[in-house]
Design a protein around this motif. Structure first.
Motif, PDB file in Angstrom:
ATOM      1  N   ASN A 174       2.224  -5.792   1.439  1.00 24.72           N
ATOM      2  CA  ASN A 174       3.117  -4.846   1.925  1.00 24.72           C
ATOM      3  C   ASN A 174       4.131  -4.197   0.935  1.00 24.72           C
ATOM      4  O   ASN A 174       4.821  -3.188   1.213  1.00 24.72           O
ATOM      5  CB  ASN A 174       4.018  -5.612   3.117  1.00 24.72           C
ATOM      6  N   ALA A 175       4.449  -5.082  -0.084  1.00 26.39           N
ATOM      7  CA  ALA A 175       5.247  -4.384  -1.241  1.00 26.39           C
ATOM      8  C   ALA A 175       4.401  -3.575  -2.138  1.00 26.39           C
ATOM      9  O   ALA A 175       5.069  -3.013  -3.006  1.00 26.39           O
ATOM     10  CB  ALA A 175       5.781  -5.558  -2.048  1.00 26.39           C
ATOM     11  N   GLY A 176       3.157  -3.131  -1.629  1.00 23.02           N
ATOM     12  CA  GLY A 176       2.457  -2.173  -2.478  1.00 23.02           C
ATOM     13  C   GLY A 176       1.581  -2.659  -3.556  1.00 23.02           C
ATOM     14  O   GLY A 176       1.331  -2.009  -4.438  1.00 23.02           O
ATOM     15  N   ALA A 195      -3.113  -7.828  -4.914  1.00 21.43           N
ATOM     16  CA  ALA A 195      -2.927  -8.652  -3.328  1.00 21.43           C
ATOM     17  C   ALA A 195      -3.604  -7.804  -2.509  1.00 21.43           C
ATOM     18  O   ALA A 195      -4.289  -8.542  -1.801  1.00 21.43           O
ATOM     19  CB  ALA A 195      -1.466  -8.728  -3.227  1.00 21.43           C
ATOM     20  N   LYS A 196      -3.634  -6.614  -2.540  1.00 28.01           N
ATOM     21  CA  LYS A 196      -4.243  -5.907  -1.091  1.00 28.01           C
ATOM     22  C   LYS A 196      -5.710  -6.155  -1.343  1.00 28.01           C
ATOM     23  O   LYS A 196      -6.773  -6.407  -0.257  1.00 28.01           O
ATOM     24  CB  LYS A 196      -4.081  -4.356  -1.393  1.00 28.01           C
ATOM     25  N   THR A 197      -6.324  -6.149  -2.637  1.00 26.91           N
ATOM     26  CA  THR A 197      -7.695  -6.676  -2.927  1.00 26.91           C
ATOM     27  C   THR A 197      -8.081  -7.967  -2.605  1.00 26.91           C
ATOM     28  O   THR A 197      -9.119  -8.096  -2.008  1.00 26.91           O
ATOM     29  CB  THR A 197      -8.316  -6.068  -4.400  1.00 26.91           C
ATOM     30  N   ALA A 226     -12.623  -3.705   9.307  1.00 28.12           N
ATOM     31  CA  ALA A 226     -11.863  -2.484   9.264  1.00 28.12           C
ATOM     32  C   ALA A 226     -10.564  -2.443   8.273  1.00 28.12           C
ATOM     33  O   ALA A 226     -10.170  -1.666   7.898  1.00 28.12           O
ATOM     34  CB  ALA A 226     -11.598  -2.134  10.838  1.00 28.12           C
ATOM     35  N   ARG A 227      -9.873  -3.723   8.898  1.00 30.50           N
ATOM     36  CA  ARG A 227      -8.662  -3.787   8.083  1.00 30.50           C
ATOM     37  C   ARG A 227      -8.790  -4.078   6.648  1.00 30.50           C
ATOM     38  O   ARG A 227      -8.247  -3.608   5.597  1.00 30.50           O
ATOM     39  CB  ARG A 227      -7.889  -5.194   8.741  1.00 30.50           C
ATOM     40  N   SER A 228     -10.115  -4.689   6.440  1.00 32.42           N
ATOM     41  CA  SER A 228     -10.323  -5.067   4.961  1.00 32.42           C
ATOM     42  C   SER A 228     -10.840  -3.683   4.023  1.00 32.42           C
ATOM     43  O   SER A 228     -10.059  -3.435   2.865  1.00 32.42           O
ATOM     44  CB  SER A 228     -11.783  -5.985   4.921  1.00 32.42           C
ATOM     45  N   GLU A 231      -6.472   1.445  -0.022  1.00 29.19           N
ATOM     46  CA  GLU A 231      -4.964   1.498  -0.733  1.00 29.19           C
ATOM     47  C   GLU A 231      -4.749   1.156  -1.926  1.00 29.19           C
ATOM     48  O   GLU A 231      -4.382   1.489  -2.863  1.00 29.19           O
ATOM     49  CB  GLU A 231      -3.990   0.495   0.337  1.00 29.19           C
ATOM     50  N   ALA A 232      -5.779  -0.262  -2.462  1.00 28.55           N
ATOM     51  CA  ALA A 232      -5.829  -0.419  -3.633  1.00 28.55           C
ATOM     52  C   ALA A 232      -6.496   0.281  -4.766  1.00 28.55           C
ATOM     53  O   ALA A 232      -6.088   0.380  -5.960  1.00 28.55           O
ATOM     54  CB  ALA A 232      -6.429  -2.109  -3.704  1.00 28.55           C
ATOM     55  N   ALA A 233      -7.623   0.814  -4.266  1.00 27.05           N
ATOM     56  CA  ALA A 233      -8.372   1.649  -5.056  1.00 27.05           C
ATOM     57  C   ALA A 233      -7.736   2.963  -5.331  1.00 27.05           C
ATOM     58  O   ALA A 233      -7.768   3.593  -6.742  1.00 27.05           O
ATOM     59  CB  ALA A 233      -9.785   2.092  -4.307  1.00 27.05           C
TER      60      ALA A 233
END
Length: 572
Positions: A422-424, A428-430, A447-449, A455-457
């Motif tokens: 959530n902090a961007g 961590a997103k990956t 779907a969430r994955s 977002e990470a890409a």
């Protein structure tokens, strides 16, 4: 002495140009001549003065061992130098070295010169050796590296070989009475060495040249320059040291006419081995963290991570969260340690610096730059995460899940990943995306994955870009992104292209990517390349090449279980 003085001045200037922790240059004639002492010894052999008629001369081979000699001595390794040696000189040197090294616990052999493989053994070329010989004369004319190892390494000692020699396909030595047309094996590039407990570090990959200089005019080879540069970083376990030397050589030679040059290593060892031992870094215990998960907003690129920190007061202000979020940790940590000693990072961590706490936590968790200490690693990561530092949160979540987690640990790791995401924080997103798809935190949520990977890409995280190639609607665009990364000289891009095309059963179009990544030391690409040679996918089937890459893949502990299964039986 005038020539020696000029060489010393050139080498000293090169140290300054490399902008690394300087190692004071000793006179080349002095280093490597004293009696061996201690339990770590090195034999440095450099053959430069070939006659340029039968053999190409190698201007920098002797310079290389002079350059390496002082660095090894400063690292507490007792060196012996042998320059421009014929067979008789080598024999005498090996006898003397073996006697002096009888009690050593580790033996390093560094060779710069010409070499080749024949008859299942590897050979270095003495100064007077001919470019052609009959089978019966090979052992008389050339020195078997395997025989030299057996001769000088005491039983039970760790063996480390550095081999800086070309490994191109053109025959180095012609075996006159071999009938190649009838299927008899001729000489070949230097191959794998069986040395027992230890490791071998080649300056270049099979089929590729080893550059004598880079850039043009350099007084040492790019391999020697990188070996010394990264030796200035204490506490790197040998596998991490190999990785950063390889990246440095690749960077130095990328774009050159015969480049890029890609060193590679293999070996087998049970205990951690350090060329420069990790320092003892006493700690003042950080303040006890709370268990709350806070969030610190991600700063703009290039800014410090909190308002209170600035370049004027924070020695780590140049390390942005953007960089932490996408860069491979071993490369990043090596860069940090080249400018900030481990003791400085620990001092900053003990003083409450969240980035230093995250870096120290990573270092203590894996034994990079310091001795491995999991409880201490967790203490620092807890402190970093408690300050809401996204990189600390992500690293703590990973540590919790990788060390026999309880149900509470799994729940906490999820909360930490979510907070950092959530902090961007792209990494961590990956991680969270992977865990969601794998069902670590409950039913798989693809779907969430996919959304998190996207977002990470967008922030440039290579692993996330690769993950998106699994989805039909994002495959083409993300293959193009990986190609851009690879074209910029980062072999991680080639590795993920190899993995992506293997998964899609389109490997024939990415064999060169697999080769580049395999030479760069990526375990998965080595396994895929071994399988390709075994089955003839994109290359001509070749059992020896398949066995070669399978052996190199198995030597890396990070090789995934599915990839170990892929190459099971190849070369075994």
């Amino acid at each position: 002495m005038a020539i020696q003085a000029r060489l010393a001045a050139v080498l000293a200037a090169l140290f300054i140009a490399m902008a690394t922790t300087p190692i004071a240059a000793a006179q080349p004639a002095a280093c490597g001549t004293a009696p061996l002492a201690g339990d770590r010894v090195a034999l440095l052999i450099g053959n430069s003065a070939y006659n340029d008629w039968e053999w190409p001369s190698l201007k920098n081979a002797v310079n290389d061992i002079d350059y390496v000699c002082d660095a090894f001595a400063r690292a507490g390794i007792s060196p012996r130098i042998v320059r421009n040696a014929d067979m008789a000189t080598l024999d005498t040197a090996l006898t003397r070295f073996a006697a002096e090294a009888a009690g050593a616990k580790s033996v390093i052999i560094y060779y710069a010169g010409h070499g080749f493989e024949y008859g299942g053994r590897n050979w270095l070329v003495p100064m007077e050796a001919p470019p052609a010989a009959r089978r019966a004369d090979v052992e008389k004319r050339y020195l078997s590296i395997e025989a030299a190892v057996k001769r000088v390494v005491p039983t039970g000692a760790f063996t480390l070989l550095f081999v800086d020699a070309c490994r191109t396909a053109e025959p180095v030595v012609r075996i006159e009475d071999v009938n190649v047309a009838a299927g008899e094996a001729a000489s070949a590039p230097l191959g794998l060495l069986d040395i027992g407990q230890g490791a071998v570090f080649y300056s270049t990959a099979k089929g590729r040249p080893a550059l004598d200089f880079a850039p043009v005019g350099s007084p040492v080879s790019p391999f020697a320059a990188a070996v010394v540069k990264e030796l200035a970083i204490p506490g790197l376990e040998i596998s991490d040291y190999f990785k950063i030397v390889s990246r440095e050589v690749y960077k130095r030679t990328h774009g050159m006419e015969l480049g890029p040059q890609q060193p590679f290593h293999y070996g087998s060892w049970f205990d951690d081995y350090y060329l420069v031992a990790p320092p003892e870094v006493p700690a003042a215990a950080p303040a006890r963290p709370t268990s709350a998960v806070a969030v610190v907003p991600l700063p703009a690129k290039g800014q410090a991570t909190t308002a209170a920190r600035s370049a004027a007061t924070d020695p780590l202000a140049d390390i942005s969260l953007d960089r932490l979020a996408i860069e491979d940790e071993p490369v990043l940590i090596a860069d940090v340690l080249s400018r900030h000693p481990a003791a400085e990072l620990v001092r900053l961590a003990d003083g409450g610096h969240p980035l230093a706490q995250q870096l120290a936590g990573y270092m203590f968790s894996l034994g990079v730059g310091v001795k491995r200490d999991l409880p201490r690693a967790r203490t620092y990561l807890e402190a970093s995460a408690a300050q809401g530092f996204p990189a600390g949160q992500q690293e703590l979540a990973y540590l919790l899940l990788e060390n026999d987690p309880s149900a509470a640990d799994v729940k906490r790791a999820y909360d930490l990943y979510v907070a950092a995401s959530n902090a961007g924080f792209s990494k961590a997103k990956t991680h969270l995306a992977y865990r969601l798809a794998a069902g670590t935190f409950g039913p798989a949520d693809f779907a969430r994955s996919q959304a998190l990977y996207a977002e990470a890409a967008e922030k440039g995280h290579p692993a996330a870009i690769f993950a998106l190639t699994y989805f039909a609607d994002t495959r083409a665009a993300n293959l193009a992104r990986l190609r851009t990364i690879a074209s910029a000289g980062n072999p991680e891009g080639n590795h993920w292209l190899c993995e992506a095309h293997f998964a899609a059963k389109t490997l024939a179009g990415a064999i060169e990517d697999c080769s580049v990544a395999a030479r760069a030391g990526f375990a998965g690409s080595r396994a895929i390349l071994a399988d390709a040679y075994a089955k003839g996918v994109g290359v001509t089937a070749d059992a020896s090449e398949a066995a070669h890459w399978a052996k190199l893949a198995r030597a890396l502990p990070e090789l995934r279980k599915d990839q170990r299964a892929l190459i099971a039986g190849i070369g075994e």
